[in-house]
Design an enzyme around this catalytic site. Structure first.
Site, mmCIF file in Angstrom:
data_model
loop_
_atom_site.group_PDB
_atom_site.id
_atom_site.type_symbol
_atom_site.label_atom_id
_atom_site.label_comp_id
_atom_site.label_asym_id
_atom_site.label_seq_id
_atom_site.Cartn_x
_atom_site.Cartn_y
_atom_site.Cartn_z
ATOM 1 C CG ASN A 157 5.251 -0.436 -6.509
ATOM 2 O OD1 ASN A 157 5.197 -0.721 -5.264
ATOM 3 N ND2 ASN A 157 4.551 -1.365 -7.553
ATOM 4 C CG HIS A 193 2.663 -7.617 -4.951
ATOM 5 N ND1 HIS A 193 2.623 -7.298 -6.330
ATOM 6 C CD2 HIS A 193 1.557 -6.664 -4.460
ATOM 7 C CE1 HIS A 193 1.838 -6.440 -6.573
ATOM 8 N NE2 HIS A 193 1.134 -5.912 -5.658
ATOM 9 C CG HIS A 218 4.382 -4.161 -2.803
ATOM 10 N ND1 HIS A 218 3.897 -3.366 -3.741
ATOM 11 C CD2 HIS A 218 4.601 -5.392 -3.210
ATOM 12 C CE1 HIS A 218 4.389 -3.796 -4.706
ATOM 13 N NE2 HIS A 218 4.685 -5.003 -4.556
ATOM 14 C CG ASP A 219 0.763 -8.280 -0.912
ATOM 15 O OD1 ASP A 219 0.330 -8.310 -2.259
ATOM 16 O OD2 ASP A 219 1.384 -9.357 -0.620
#
Ligand SMILES: *[C@@H]1O[C@H](CO)[C@@H](O)[C@H](O)[C@H]1NC(C)=O
Ligand SMILES: *[C@@H]1O[C@H](CO)[C@@H](O)[C@H](O)[C@H]1NC(C)=O
Ligand SMILES: *[C@@H]1O[C@H](CO)[C@@H](O)[C@H](O)[C@H]1NC(C)=O
Length: 345
Positions: A134, A237, A263-264
């Site tokens: 992201n 998340h 992401h995490d």
């Protein structure tokens, strides 16, 4: 491309001018519906030959590009040692390659400051296969995907979604997960580069269809899917509901063995309780220690490390050996999987 190929194929026949025009029109109308064009789409496929002993080994790291800060350089150093020990064939990046807002363009110095000049160990001078996260979508995504970067550092290969085949051992399915996540679409605090994504519904539908098709065709022993966002996570998340809804059913239907993500900013191993899927988070390439681990089913949760580190895998047709390492290269967790080989092979 599809339109012109088909039109040219039609024009190859000896026809009158009128019927030729008619045919071209029919073909155009036929193809203009994106639904039909997409049925011709296929995920780009790359090959990586296994070692002579019939194994492949590789490292997985995610959420890293911070110009060496937040222990990125320390993790890189340990990746170098472990990479040498395992004689790795390649490296997988689970995305968020460049913080905080991806790359500005192909000449953004972050590419060298956060990648080329950080992962300098000899063992890491292998092909890197990367997806976008992201944060990468907050920059110029086309720049990160551009072949121009490969001229600066030939290791770099980042595409939105693609397939990597390692002979009959494994197929890796890299999936562009950011467009699935609704909260980025409505995020008013940041700009995202959605140029190639809209219309989003069509993009996601086509991607899911292409992935399912590719999974169905795969005859490799191990099927491994990689995306930036977690399907299952006890980290900051948590689970990504959009992926649970759109991806997980096809992963289960096609007997995927592992789903790997970042992401995490942690290392994590969760075993699915209702399928063979192992959920492996390797998103600890730099900033970590978020300190907000969620409660999770203790039977499914095999391992969680809130700090920096990375993961390695060694695969043969019959065995998978997964290892997680911390910032000092210490082994934190291992997991072995094995498959029955058909006697005929
Ligand atoms: C970096 O790693 C060291 C251990 O080598 C640790 O003490 C330190 O807190 C870490 N720094 C950050 C920013 O996480
Ligand atoms: C990977 O597994 C194969 C087969 O078990 C083994 O021969 C090889 O030594 C392993 N490689 C590493 C680096 O552990
Ligand atoms: C997995 O296999 C390796 C090598 O054989 C071994 O060292 C390790 O302890 C095993 N891990 C588990 C959890 O069984």
């Amino acid at each position: 491309m599809v339109v012109s190929n088909l039109a040219m194929a039609c024009l190859g026949y000896e026809t009158t001018r009128a019927s030729r025009l008619h045919l071209v029109l029919v073909v155009l109308v036929f193809c203009i519906s994106s639904e039909i064009i997409s049925s011709f789409a296929e995920l780009q496929k790359f090959e990586h030959a296994p070692k002579d002993d019939g194994s492949i080994s590789f490292l997985v790291v995610g959420d890293w590009g911070r110009r060496g800060f937040y222990n990125q350089s320390k993790v890189a150093l340990q990746m170098g040692w472990i990479g040498e020990k395992l004689d790795i064939d390649f490296v997988i990046s689970t995305g968020d390659n460049f913080y905080g807002d991806g790359l500005k363009g192909v000449s953004d110095p972050a590419f060298e400051d956060s990648f080329k000049n950080i992962y300098t160990a000899k063992s890491l001078q292998k092909q890197w296969y990367s997806v976008l996260g992201n944060h990468d979508y907050r920059g110029n995504t086309e720049a990160q995907l551009s072949p121009v970067l490969r001229k600066i550092d030939s290791r770099w290969l980042c595409l939105r979604s693609f397939i990597l085949n390692a002979a009959d051992i494994a197929d890796f399915f890299f999936v562009d997960t950011t467009p699935f996540v609704t909260k980025y679409i409505t995020d008013e605090k940041h700009l995202y580069d959605w140029r190639a994504i809209s219309p989003r519904g069509t993009y996601i539908a086509n991607l899911v269809k292409d992935l399912e098709e590719a999974l169905r065709k795969s005859s490799a022993k191990w099927k491994i899917v990689i995306g930036h966002h977690a399907i299952r996570s006890a980290g900051h998340h948590g689970d990504t509901p959009e992926l649970v809804r759109h991806l997980l059913p096809i992963l289960k239907a096609h007997n995927v063995d592992m789903y790997m993500n970042g992401h995490d900013h942690c290392l994590q191993h969760i075993s699915s309780l209702d399928s063979p899927i192992q959920y492996l988070t390797s998103g600890a390439g730099s900033k970590a220690w978020r300190g907000d681990i969620k409660r999770y089913n203790s039977q499914a949760m095999k391992f969680f490390h809130d700090g920096q580190g990375f993961m390695s895998l060694n695969l043969t047709r019959s065995d998978a050996h997964i290892v997680f390492y911390d910032v000092l290269g210490r082994v934190l967790h291992t997991w072995n999987l094995s498959k029955q080989l058909h006697s005929a092979v």
